[in-house]
Design an enzyme around this catalytic site. Structure first.
Site, PDB file in Angstrom:
ATOM      1  CD  GLU A 129      -2.837  -1.215   0.027  1.00  0.00           C
ATOM      2  OE1 GLU A 129      -3.043  -0.185  -0.631  1.00  0.00           O
ATOM      3  OE2 GLU A 129      -3.318  -2.321  -0.282  1.00  0.00           O
ATOM      4  CG  HIS A 132      -0.694   1.284  -4.644  1.00  0.00           C
ATOM      5  ND1 HIS A 132      -0.635   1.068  -6.004  1.00  0.00           N
ATOM      6  CD2 HIS A 132      -1.311   0.189  -4.121  1.00  0.00           C
ATOM      7  CE1 HIS A 132      -1.183  -0.121  -6.282  1.00  0.00           C
ATOM      8  NE2 HIS A 132      -1.594  -0.676  -5.160  1.00  0.00           N
TER       9      HIS A 132
HETATM   10 ZN    ZN Z   1      -2.556  -2.473  -4.757  1.00  0.00          ZN
END
Ligand code: ZN
Length: 261
Positions: A129, A132
């Protein structure tokens, strides 16, 4: 996302004007951004505050401390001291999810803990995460949205900072009903890039990257027969399949070098 040739030309112009041509850390992929890091961080901060107002945060001190410990190590490994990192555990056993908004605003839902199983398992998903956000995938999608919606005037929107328009784009790009715990799906290429960066990041933070293959196997395995389960919903935004596991193995050598350092 498909880009027409005119849009490509516009993006190239944006690049020349230095509105935002940069490369993704670790992978070196060039991408064009019509939104500044500052704008992005501000949006992340605002949305996070809004989210926290309604979220039920966990009182489980041990688990919260684990999330923050992983977070501190990841933040250090990320080389982004400019991010105002924040890590919270949201009490919601039905939501198998986690996300990171620009500027390092992270939420982990209690529903993902049983799949993560261990601190290292959780480091896999948090690394993914955070990746990203480090790769600015949301900003990239916003930029694509700008071009799609505003065409030739995208640049003036971007450079003039029409904040209302930018905010709307951000909401579209992130599916900013963050409140429901599900961000819009990222593209396959963004997913693969987040896996790659997340793998190196977790290794740098001192977590065994080999656990990533096991974690995604558990995720994929749990999907079976549960079309509308929380897991299936997480996987619709973060698809997990054999390709993902093969990719991870392909990057493992690079990650292990970091881990053994
Ligand atoms: Zn993802």
């Amino acid at each position: 996302m498909k880009t027409k040739s005119g849009e490509l030309a516009l993006l190239a112009a944006a690049c020349l004007l230095a509105a935002g041509c940069s490369s993704v850390p670790y992978t070196g992929r060039r991408h064009m951004l019509l939104i500044s890091t500052g704008q992005e961080k501000k949006l992340g901060e605002d949305e996070y505050q809004k989210f926290l107002k309604d979220a039920k945060l966990s009182n489980d001190r041990e688990k919260v401390e684990m999330i923050r410990r992983i977070g501190r190590r990841m933040a250090k490994a990320s080389g982004r001291p400019d991010f105002q990192w924040e890590f919270n555990l949201v009490e919601d056993d039905k939501t198998v999810n986690a996300w990171c908004l620009p500027g390092g605003k992270v939420a982990v839902y209690t529903g993902i803990l049983p799949v993560a199983e261990t601190e290292t398992g959780l480091a896999v998903v948090m690394g993914h995460e955070i990746a990203h956000a480090l790769a600015r995938h949301g900003g990239e999608r916003m930029s694509q949205g700008m071009v799609a919606q505003f065409g030739a005037s995208a640049l003036s929107v971007a450079l003039g900072g029409q904040s209302g328009a930018v905010r709307k784009l951000a909401q579209d790009a992130y599916g900013m009903g963050v409140g429901v715990g599900i961000l819009l799906p990222f593209s396959r290429s963004h997913e693969a890039e987040a896996d790659h960066i997340g793998l190196v990041l977790m290794a740098k933070a001192g977590y065994d990257p080999r656990e990533s293959v096991e974690f995604w196997k558990r995720m994929a395995g749990n999907k079976e027969g549960a079309k509308d389960s929380p897991l299936a919903r997480y996987l619709s935004t973060h698809p997990s399949d054999v390709t993902r596991q093969e990719n991870l193995r392909g990057w493992m050598e690079e990650a292990l070098k970091e881990y053994q350092r």
